[in-house]
Design a protein around this motif. Structure first.
Motif, mmCIF file in Angstrom:
data_model
loop_
_atom_site.group_PDB
_atom_site.id
_atom_site.type_symbol
_atom_site.label_atom_id
_atom_site.label_comp_id
_atom_site.label_asym_id
_atom_site.label_seq_id
_atom_site.Cartn_x
_atom_site.Cartn_y
_atom_site.Cartn_z
ATOM 1 N N SER A 85 0.803 -1.222 0.000
ATOM 2 C CA SER A 85 0.000 0.000 0.000
ATOM 3 C C SER A 85 0.837 1.274 0.000
ATOM 4 N N LEU A 86 2.163 1.141 0.042
ATOM 5 C CA LEU A 86 3.057 2.297 0.182
ATOM 6 C C LEU A 86 3.512 2.802 -1.187
ATOM 7 N N SER A 87 3.371 4.093 -1.396
ATOM 8 C CA SER A 87 3.876 4.720 -2.614
ATOM 9 C C SER A 87 5.274 5.274 -2.327
ATOM 10 N N VAL A 88 6.263 4.831 -3.094
ATOM 11 C CA VAL A 88 7.664 5.218 -2.849
ATOM 12 C C VAL A 88 8.231 5.894 -4.095
ATOM 13 N N ASN A 89 8.624 7.141 -3.942
ATOM 14 C CA ASN A 89 9.207 7.883 -5.054
ATOM 15 C C ASN A 89 10.725 7.666 -5.072
ATOM 16 N N TYR A 90 11.110 6.448 -5.422
ATOM 17 C CA TYR A 90 12.529 6.076 -5.422
ATOM 18 C C TYR A 90 12.673 4.819 -6.273
ATOM 19 N N ASP A 91 13.756 4.727 -7.011
ATOM 20 C CA ASP A 91 13.976 3.592 -7.911
ATOM 21 C C ASP A 91 14.483 2.393 -7.104
ATOM 22 N N LEU A 92 13.561 1.592 -6.620
ATOM 23 C CA LEU A 92 13.924 0.445 -5.781
ATOM 24 C C LEU A 92 14.564 -0.676 -6.585
ATOM 25 N N ALA A 93 14.267 -0.767 -7.867
ATOM 26 C CA ALA A 93 14.908 -1.787 -8.703
ATOM 27 C C ALA A 93 16.402 -1.476 -8.838
ATOM 28 N N LYS A 124 16.674 -10.543 2.362
ATOM 29 C CA LYS A 124 15.423 -9.870 2.028
ATOM 30 C C LYS A 124 15.439 -8.464 2.616
ATOM 31 N N ILE A 125 15.033 -7.488 1.837
ATOM 32 C CA ILE A 125 14.923 -6.113 2.319
ATOM 33 C C ILE A 125 13.478 -5.671 2.134
ATOM 34 N N LEU A 126 12.832 -5.274 3.227
ATOM 35 C CA LEU A 126 11.449 -4.810 3.175
ATOM 36 C C LEU A 126 11.419 -3.297 3.359
ATOM 37 N N VAL A 127 10.923 -2.584 2.356
ATOM 38 C CA VAL A 127 10.736 -1.135 2.430
ATOM 39 C C VAL A 127 9.299 -0.894 2.860
ATOM 40 N N MET A 128 9.121 -0.255 4.007
ATOM 41 C CA MET A 128 7.796 -0.127 4.598
ATOM 42 C C MET A 128 7.699 1.163 5.405
ATOM 43 N N ASP A 129 6.504 1.477 5.804
ATOM 44 C CA ASP A 129 6.296 2.558 6.767
ATOM 45 C C ASP A 129 6.541 1.959 8.144
ATOM 46 N N ILE A 130 7.753 2.143 8.650
ATOM 47 C CA ILE A 130 8.128 1.519 9.929
ATOM 48 C C ILE A 130 7.237 2.057 11.042
ATOM 49 N N GLU A 173 9.869 8.737 5.877
ATOM 50 C CA GLU A 173 10.802 9.788 6.295
ATOM 51 C C GLU A 173 12.178 9.609 5.660
ATOM 52 N N LEU A 174 12.635 8.350 5.539
ATOM 53 C CA LEU A 174 13.958 8.117 4.956
ATOM 54 C C LEU A 174 13.972 8.490 3.471
ATOM 55 N N ILE A 175 12.895 8.220 2.778
ATOM 56 C CA ILE A 175 12.806 8.632 1.377
ATOM 57 C C ILE A 175 12.801 10.154 1.270
ATOM 58 N N ALA A 176 12.073 10.811 2.191
ATOM 59 C CA ALA A 176 12.042 12.278 2.189
ATOM 60 C C ALA A 176 13.429 12.861 2.440
ATOM 61 N N ALA A 177 14.265 12.139 3.204
ATOM 62 C CA ALA A 177 15.612 12.623 3.521
ATOM 63 C C ALA A 177 16.527 12.640 2.307
ATOM 64 N N LEU A 178 16.136 11.967 1.230
ATOM 65 C CA LEU A 178 16.979 11.925 0.034
ATOM 66 C C LEU A 178 17.150 13.298 -0.592
ATOM 67 N N SER A 179 16.224 14.218 -0.335
ATOM 68 C CA SER A 179 16.364 15.573 -0.869
ATOM 69 C C SER A 179 17.525 16.308 -0.221
ATOM 70 N N ARG A 180 17.882 15.892 1.004
ATOM 71 C CA ARG A 180 19.018 16.498 1.703
ATOM 72 C C ARG A 180 20.284 15.672 1.541
ATOM 73 N N ASP A 181 20.123 14.354 1.473
ATOM 74 C CA ASP A 181 21.270 13.448 1.345
ATOM 75 C C ASP A 181 20.912 12.344 0.352
ATOM 76 N N PRO A 182 21.389 12.446 -0.885
ATOM 77 C CA PRO A 182 21.029 11.464 -1.921
ATOM 78 C C PRO A 182 21.444 10.033 -1.596
ATOM 79 N N ASN A 183 22.381 9.873 -0.639
ATOM 80 C CA ASN A 183 22.851 8.532 -0.275
ATOM 81 C C ASN A 183 22.152 7.972 0.958
ATOM 82 N N ALA A 184 21.195 8.702 1.501
ATOM 83 C CA ALA A 184 20.613 8.317 2.792
ATOM 84 C C ALA A 184 20.042 6.899 2.785
#
Length: 508
Positions: A85-93, A124-130, A173-184
């Motif tokens: 259900s999470l929309s992620v604006n990041y290239d996870l592939a 396994k890496i799960l990207v989620m709303d922690i 929040e971690l995805i939002a932090a990419l605007s300040r740190d592209p490597n976050a």
């Protein structure tokens, strides 16, 4: 398919057959049986038991939640899932590919190969709303490794296991932090991967590692993976360009992670800088430095870096260690390497020939000369830490008490030069500069410097078995952190690490 499925799926089938094939059952009884079957399926975990979905811990309630997932990337060593259900604006592939081909090989070369409890050969890496209870501008859990996944699932426990190698990364929040740190995002994945690689080594020898060592090593792991230096950590350490870290590490303990939650960013920064300084000081080549870090996690000669003392024992075996300059006892080595780091960090290198040193409780301070040692262990020798030379710690607050592992800056305007207290404690130290300023520090470890010290392991539910503890709670960290900006933290602190007992002594 896990062993639990081989055992329990037939149990469901047999139960279903018994309930529904009895011709004497009334329709009402059959409906009741269906309800029981649904309840049993729910107890087992539903799609987290039979299908592709994954368990994740709610860090507030400390109960597990079954997260519906979809696969978004896969490589030879990793499978990346996203909460459906999470929309992620990041290239996870692309992230999956980079983790598979960059982060994974670099970190297993340094720390050794991961466990493989489920036998699929992949992390396994799960990207989620922690589920961390975070609010706007509060601390938030950027990622975590949950050791419960190292053990078979217990469906009677509120904390459930995927029985697989799983990392959890925050998709908000971690995805939002990419605007300040592209490597976050990639940096956090490397950080958490070190925890995953480390945990089975801890478990195998019945140890729980001191949290500052574990977290500091994970911070450096991000550098090793190619996502450093951690500029935000360096600036927080010094107290520059970040309102969340005013006064830098002045008065902050490297070792005490149990209270004063507002210092959480500074403690991560202190652990990063100290472990990076130790890493860079351990060898003159990458291979030598990797050997030191590998030994700290995997162990060498029966010793792992689970405590300050064992870390110093392993550092003494590193390629660039010089006992003539740093001493031959763990306590002495820690004092000297700590003194060298903090004096350079505070810009006080002009009086290293007269460092005051208390080598035992109640002893009178003696003077040691660290001027020669500074040449071998300069911050300038580390391209990563040179930023601290440009931006040294410049405090403005007078600290009236000192904790083990802390450094207090002073000037005459703060009320005069503090003397070594009459009731002196082991590894008190002081360095003055021009008579009007200096640092007073306590480079001692509450756990002592015995390299064989051990802590209790965790139970199969991922919780501490039995030990006196006063943990810093996730709630306190989130609520007490200044609201000057989001503060990323690592979730393992609130899952697996025992609290330590620390002392706070007023400066006389």
């Amino acid at each position: 398919m896990h062993l639990k499925q081989f055992v329990l799926i037939p149990l469901i089938f047999i139960t279903s057959f018994t309930f529904n094939c009895n011709l004497l059952n009334s329709e009402k009884e059959k409906n009741d049986d269906l309800i029981l079957l649904v309840g049993l399926y729910s107890l087992l975990g539903g799609s987290c038991f039979t299908g592709p979905d994954l368990w994740a811990r709610d860090l507030v309630s400390q109960n597990s939640v079954c997260i519906p997932v979809e696969m978004v990337g896969e490589g030879s060593n990793v499978v990346v899932y996203k909460e459906r259900s999470l929309s992620v604006n990041y290239d996870l592939a692309k992230f999956a590919k980079d983790f598979d081909t960059i982060t994974y090989p670099k970190l297993i070369t340094t720390f050794g190969t991961p466990s493989d409890v489920d036998g699929d050969g992949k992390v396994k890496i799960l990207v989620m709303d922690i589920k961390d209870g975070a609010t706007a501008n509060s601390a938030y859990v950027a990622g975590y490794y949950d050791p419960v996944n190292f053990f078979p699932d217990n469906f009677f426990s509120p904390i459930r296991s995927n029985y697989a190698e799983v990392l959890y990364l925050d998709g908000k929040e971690l995805i939002a932090a990419l605007s300040r740190d592209p490597n976050a995002f990639a940096s956090t994945a490397a950080h958490e991967f070190q925890h995953l690689l480390r945990y089975p080594r801890m478990r195998a020898v019945n140890q729980t590692d001191e949290i500052w060592i574990n977290e500091g090593t994970s911070e450096v792991a991000s550098d090793i993976a190619g996502y450093g230096p951690q500029t935000s950590r360096l600036d927080c350490y010094s107290g520059v360009t970040d309102s969340r870290c005013s006064d830098g590490i002045n008065g902050v303990s490297l070792l005490d992670w149990d209270n004063n939650s507002s210092n959480v960013l500074k403690q991560y920064s202190f652990a990063y800088v100290f472990m990076r300084y130790l890493y860079d000081s351990s060898g003159t080549t990458e291979a030598e430095r990797q050997t030191f870090f590998r030994n700290s996690v995997v162990g060498s000669g029966g010793i792992r870096a689970n405590s300050t003392g064992s870390l110093m024992s392993l550092f003494r075996t590193s390629a660039n260690f010089n006992s003539t300059l740093l001493g031959s006892q763990n306590s002495e080595v820690f004092f000297r390497i700590y003194a060298l780091l903090v004096t350079q960090s505070f810009g006080l290198t002009n009086n290293l020939s007269s460092v005051e040193y208390v080598n035992a409780d109640g002893a009178t301070a003696t003077t040691v000369d660290l001027s020669s040692a500074s040449g071998n262990y300069l911050l300038a020798n580390s391209t990563t830490l040179q930023r601290i030379i440009t931006n040294p710690v410049t405090p403005t607050i007078n600290r009236t008490s000192i904790k083990q592992g802390a450094t207090n800056f002073y000037t005459t305007s703060f009320g005069g030069t503090p003397a070594i207290p009459g009731s002196s404690r082991k590894n008190y130290g002081r360095v003055t500069s021009g008579g009007n300023k200096g640092v007073f520090f306590w480079a001692d470890s509450p756990s002592g410097f015995n390299a064989s010290a051990k802590y209790l392991p965790t139970s199969e539910e991922g919780t501490t078995l039995s030990a006196p503890k006063k943990p810093r709670s996730l709630k306190s960290v989130i609520e007490e952190t200044p609201t000057s900006g989001p503060t990323p933290i690592c979730g393992i602190e609130f899952i697996n690490d025992s609290a330590r007992t620390f002392e706070s002594i007023p400066i006389e």
